[in-house]
Design a protein around this motif. Structure first.
Motif, PDB file in Angstrom:
ATOM      1  N   LEU A  96      22.356  24.202 -16.139  1.00  0.00           N
ATOM      2  CA  LEU A  96      22.606  25.506 -16.759  1.00  0.00           C
ATOM      3  C   LEU A  96      23.487  26.425 -15.599  1.00  0.00           C
ATOM      4  CD1 LEU A  96      19.160  26.275 -17.906  1.00  0.00           C
ATOM      5  CD2 LEU A  96      21.340  26.095 -19.184  1.00  0.00           C
ATOM      6  N   ASN A  97      23.049  25.860 -14.490  1.00  0.00           N
ATOM      7  CA  ASN A  97      23.800  26.810 -13.516  1.00  0.00           C
ATOM      8  C   ASN A  97      25.297  26.383 -13.364  1.00  0.00           C
ATOM      9  OD1 ASN A  97      24.798  26.262 -10.259  1.00  0.00           O
ATOM     10  ND2 ASN A  97      23.720  28.401 -10.616  1.00  0.00           N
ATOM     11  N   GLU A  98      25.486  24.898 -13.509  1.00  0.00           N
ATOM     12  CA  GLU A  98      26.962  24.422 -13.418  1.00  0.00           C
ATOM     13  C   GLU A  98      27.659  24.621 -14.896  1.00  0.00           C
ATOM     14  OE1 GLU A  98      30.332  22.155 -12.126  1.00  0.00           O
ATOM     15  OE2 GLU A  98      28.251  22.587 -10.982  1.00  0.00           O
ATOM     16  N   VAL A  99      27.211  24.609 -15.913  1.00  0.00           N
ATOM     17  CA  VAL A  99      27.837  24.679 -17.303  1.00  0.00           C
ATOM     18  C   VAL A  99      27.876  26.226 -17.699  1.00  0.00           C
ATOM     19  CG1 VAL A  99      27.583  24.081 -19.457  1.00  0.00           C
ATOM     20  CG2 VAL A  99      27.285  22.231 -17.892  1.00  0.00           C
ATOM     21  N   GLU A 100      26.763  26.872 -17.548  1.00  0.00           N
ATOM     22  CA  GLU A 100      26.659  28.187 -18.099  1.00  0.00           C
ATOM     23  C   GLU A 100      26.872  29.260 -16.936  1.00  0.00           C
ATOM     24  OE1 GLU A 100      26.669  28.707 -21.160  1.00  0.00           O
ATOM     25  OE2 GLU A 100      26.530  26.754 -21.514  1.00  0.00           O
ATOM     26  N   GLY A 101      26.893  28.972 -15.705  1.00  0.00           N
ATOM     27  CA  GLY A 101      27.035  29.744 -14.551  1.00  0.00           C
ATOM     28  C   GLY A 101      25.690  30.696 -14.464  1.00  0.00           C
ATOM     29  N   MET A 102      24.739  30.495 -14.877  1.00  0.00           N
ATOM     30  CA  MET A 102      23.270  31.039 -14.789  1.00  0.00           C
ATOM     31  C   MET A 102      22.846  30.821 -13.480  1.00  0.00           C
ATOM     32  SD  MET A 102      21.249  29.939 -18.320  1.00  0.00           S
ATOM     33  CE  MET A 102      21.332  31.160 -19.541  1.00  0.00           C
ATOM     34  N   ASP A 103      22.206  31.993 -12.730  1.00  0.00           N
ATOM     35  CA  ASP A 103      21.640  31.789 -11.521  1.00  0.00           C
ATOM     36  C   ASP A 103      20.324  31.880 -11.850  1.00  0.00           C
ATOM     37  OD1 ASP A 103      20.420  34.349 -12.300  1.00  0.00           O
ATOM     38  OD2 ASP A 103      22.037  35.256 -11.070  1.00  0.00           O
ATOM     39  N   PHE A 104      19.214  31.484 -10.758  1.00  0.00           N
ATOM     40  CA  PHE A 104      17.894  30.956 -10.972  1.00  0.00           C
ATOM     41  C   PHE A 104      17.132  32.263 -11.851  1.00  0.00           C
ATOM     42  CE2 PHE A 104      13.321  30.948  -9.887  1.00  0.00           C
ATOM     43  CZ  PHE A 104      13.019  29.476 -10.468  1.00  0.00           C
ATOM     44  N   ARG A 105      17.472  33.306 -11.629  1.00  0.00           N
ATOM     45  CA  ARG A 105      16.824  34.667 -12.153  1.00  0.00           C
ATOM     46  C   ARG A 105      17.203  34.726 -13.753  1.00  0.00           C
ATOM     47  NH1 ARG A 105      17.999  39.093 -14.404  1.00  0.00           N
ATOM     48  NH2 ARG A 105      20.159  39.298 -13.689  1.00  0.00           N
ATOM     49  N   GLN A 106      18.287  34.267 -14.164  1.00  0.00           N
ATOM     50  CA  GLN A 106      18.581  34.233 -15.467  1.00  0.00           C
ATOM     51  C   GLN A 106      17.749  32.678 -16.264  1.00  0.00           C
ATOM     52  OE1 GLN A 106      22.919  34.041 -14.483  1.00  0.00           O
ATOM     53  NE2 GLN A 106      23.216  35.735 -16.014  1.00  0.00           N
ATOM     54  N   ILE A 107      18.008  31.881 -15.316  1.00  0.00           N
ATOM     55  CA  ILE A 107      17.259  30.543 -16.108  1.00  0.00           C
ATOM     56  C   ILE A 107      15.834  30.752 -16.152  1.00  0.00           C
ATOM     57  CG2 ILE A 107      16.697  28.066 -15.547  1.00  0.00           C
ATOM     58  CD1 ILE A 107      19.602  28.015 -13.988  1.00  0.00           C
ATOM     59  N   HIS A 108      15.173  31.559 -15.118  1.00  0.00           N
ATOM     60  CA  HIS A 108      13.763  31.919 -15.227  1.00  0.00           C
ATOM     61  C   HIS A 108      13.488  32.705 -16.402  1.00  0.00           C
ATOM     62  CE1 HIS A 108       9.783  33.027 -13.236  1.00  0.00           C
ATOM     63  NE2 HIS A 108      10.049  33.913 -14.064  1.00  0.00           N
ATOM     64  N   LEU A 109      14.117  33.744 -16.379  1.00  0.00           N
ATOM     65  CA  LEU A 109      14.194  34.560 -17.988  1.00  0.00           C
ATOM     66  C   LEU A 109      14.157  33.730 -19.328  1.00  0.00           C
ATOM     67  CD1 LEU A 109      16.009  37.823 -16.906  1.00  0.00           C
ATOM     68  CD2 LEU A 109      13.450  37.484 -16.990  1.00  0.00           C
ATOM     69  N   LEU A 110      15.219  32.712 -19.389  1.00  0.00           N
ATOM     70  CA  LEU A 110      15.492  32.065 -20.424  1.00  0.00           C
ATOM     71  C   LEU A 110      14.125  31.282 -20.521  1.00  0.00           C
ATOM     72  CD1 LEU A 110      17.450  30.651 -22.533  1.00  0.00           C
ATOM     73  CD2 LEU A 110      17.899  28.969 -20.801  1.00  0.00           C
ATOM     74  N   PHE A 111      13.772  30.526 -19.678  1.00  0.00           N
ATOM     75  CA  PHE A 111      12.525  29.691 -19.961  1.00  0.00           C
ATOM     76  C   PHE A 111      11.201  30.474 -20.241  1.00  0.00           C
ATOM     77  CE2 PHE A 111      15.153  26.325 -18.571  1.00  0.00           C
ATOM     78  CZ  PHE A 111      14.948  25.319 -19.397  1.00  0.00           C
ATOM     79  N   ASP A 112      11.211  31.558 -19.748  1.00  0.00           N
ATOM     80  CA  ASP A 112      10.083  32.309 -20.051  1.00  0.00           C
ATOM     81  C   ASP A 112       9.949  32.865 -21.571  1.00  0.00           C
ATOM     82  OD1 ASP A 112       8.610  32.483 -17.582  1.00  0.00           O
ATOM     83  OD2 ASP A 112       9.553  34.431 -17.148  1.00  0.00           O
ATOM     84  N   GLU A 113      11.320  33.136 -21.979  1.00  0.00           N
ATOM     85  CA  GLU A 113      11.509  33.640 -23.351  1.00  0.00           C
ATOM     86  C   GLU A 113      11.421  32.334 -24.287  1.00  0.00           C
ATOM     87  OE1 GLU A 113      15.568  34.252 -25.388  1.00  0.00           O
ATOM     88  OE2 GLU A 113      15.054  36.015 -24.231  1.00  0.00           O
ATOM     89  N   ARG A 114      11.738  31.222 -23.837  1.00  0.00           N
ATOM     90  CA  ARG A 114      11.599  30.202 -24.711  1.00  0.00           C
ATOM     91  C   ARG A 114      10.351  29.610 -24.840  1.00  0.00           C
ATOM     92  NH1 ARG A 114      15.544  26.749 -26.057  1.00  0.00           N
ATOM     93  NH2 ARG A 114      14.274  24.866 -25.362  1.00  0.00           N
ATOM     94  N   GLY A 115       9.648  29.871 -23.636  1.00  0.00           N
ATOM     95  CA  GLY A 115       8.063  29.452 -23.356  1.00  0.00           C
ATOM     96  C   GLY A 115       7.975  27.783 -23.254  1.00  0.00           C
TER      97      GLY A 115
END
Length: 69
Positions: free
Chosen positions: A45-64
């Protein structure tokens, strides 16, 4: 198996799925249960989407589905 061996395949798979027109969530749904580790998914996700850890954290919180990878 060392989780670091999973990073390259996870990046390649995320790129392939995104190139086919899937959203990030749809791509992650397709990657779930296929042996990709959470650290490898995070790096992808960091490499392909340019997401940082905070964004990844929010994504997985939202996805559950933190525990599904």
């Amino acid at each position: 198996m060392d989780w670091r061996e999973n990073i390259g395949p996870a990046i390649n798979e995320l790129k392939r799925l995104r190139a086919s027109g899937l959203t990030v969530n749809q791509a992650l749904d397709r990657m779930r249960g296929r042996g990709f580790t959470f650290p490898a998914i995070t790096d992808a996700l960091n490499e392909v989407e340019g997401m940082d850890f905070r964004q990844i954290h929010l994504l997985f919180d939202e996805r559950g589905d933190w525990d599904d990878f």
